[in-house]
Design an enzyme around this catalytic site. Structure first.
Site, PDB file in Angstrom:
ATOM      1  N   GLU A  25       0.613  -1.192  -0.007  1.00 48.47           N
ATOM      2  CA  GLU A  25      -0.021   0.188  -0.141  1.00 48.47           C
ATOM      3  C   GLU A  25       0.981   1.359  -0.059  1.00 48.47           C
ATOM      4  OE1 GLU A  25      -3.819  -0.467   2.488  1.00 48.47           O
ATOM      5  OE2 GLU A  25      -2.469  -1.377   3.634  1.00 48.47           O
ATOM      6  N   LYS A 102     -10.768   4.866   2.100  1.00 51.65           N
ATOM      7  CA  LYS A 102      -9.943   4.289   1.314  1.00 51.65           C
ATOM      8  C   LYS A 102     -10.710   3.563   0.272  1.00 51.65           C
ATOM      9  CE  LYS A 102      -6.159   2.392   2.755  1.00 51.65           C
ATOM     10  NZ  LYS A 102      -5.088   1.520   3.351  1.00 51.65           N
TER      11      LYS A 102
END
Length: 122
Positions: A25, A102
């Protein structure tokens, strides 16, 4: 006319940022959406029509963009940093609501996103 409450909001701010616990990520990044709501007394601005009598939302955006550009592990931490930065810069802001999503969380779910919503006051 009596003003009971007033808010400045920025909705659907989109960023590509590098927050996350997993190394992937932080390397590839993810798409995020930020919604902000600031409780501000805008009564003076209502009468004066002068941006100096309110909180300039373009400056709020720039501040959020700056914070989103600083990689962190948790969205909770990022959202708190956005709220803290806003309260630190504008004394006339009494409350900040931050919703940070997100868009593609790495959790194997088919969803529109995962995130956190904070309401922070002075």
């Amino acid at each position: 006319m009596n003003l009971k409450n007033s808010y400045i909001h920025l909705r659907g701010l989109r960023f590509h940022a590098f927050h996350g616990v997993m190394a992937q990520e932080r390397m590839v990044g993810n798409d995020y959406e930020v919604d902000l709501r600031l409780r501000v007394n805008v009564e003076r601005a209502m009468l004066s029509d002068d941006v100096a009598d309110t909180v300039n939302y373009a400056e709020v955006y720039q501040l959020a963009k700056q914070v989103m550009g600083e990689p962190r592990h948790l969205v909770e931490h990022v959202a708190a940093r956005i709220a803290q930065a806003i309260l630190g810069k504008w004394s006339q802001v009494d409350e900040v609501n931050v919703c940070l999503t997100k868009r593609n969380p790495p959790m194997g779910a088919d969803c529109e996103g995962a995130g956190v919503e904070l309401c922070v006051t002075r």
